[in-house]
Design an enzyme around this catalytic site. Sequence first.
Site: not given
Length: 210
Positions: A113-115, A117, A164
């Site tokens: 999720i977030c960073g 990714t 996400a």
Amino acid sequence: MSADPAPSLHLAVYDGMADWQYGHAIAQVRSGLGPHGAGSLGVVTVGLSGTPVTTMGGVTVLPDLTLPQLKPSASAMLVLPGSPGWDSAPETMAPLASAAGIFLDAGVPVAAICGATAGLAREGLLDHRDHTSSAPDYLLGTGYAGGHRYRPEPAVTDDDLITAGATAPVEFAREILAKLDVLSPRALRAWYRLHALHDEDAYLILMEES
């Protein structure tokens, strides 16, 4: 001969990890309703080293394992939360992205999720898989070749990979719970309605499922 221990969900932990992004998922996996029983899947934290880390919210976490001790065969899933370190110190975080690739090659799910990714993008793991993140331009900044597989959704699952955006912790958790099969389909729909839509009637369904 004793049976092998049940696989655990492995949560990667590092300085600056965003507390809100993984909380729903690990709390439900650890103590929630489901066909496997409450707590049937353990949650084990994994650090780059054995040194305590401090989350974005100031919580100190002592890793249960170090990354070299982590084996896909002992894991039900690897979860990678966001952290500023994914962008400010990508070379430091790279071993976690490399581990994600090993997990995926072994057929063990990975959720980022977030960073995180962006870390997977730099590792080339999003070039040929459907995925999402906080914004398409954010991932394009990594120089990856997977822009054509970006999906503008809060959370996306492509086979064993879950991704996400930063503001989608409930959707992230829903995809994790679905992949791990820790809730019945009916209970999972109710869980999402309760936590994302604040539907009080969904709570009654969850109680029935218990």
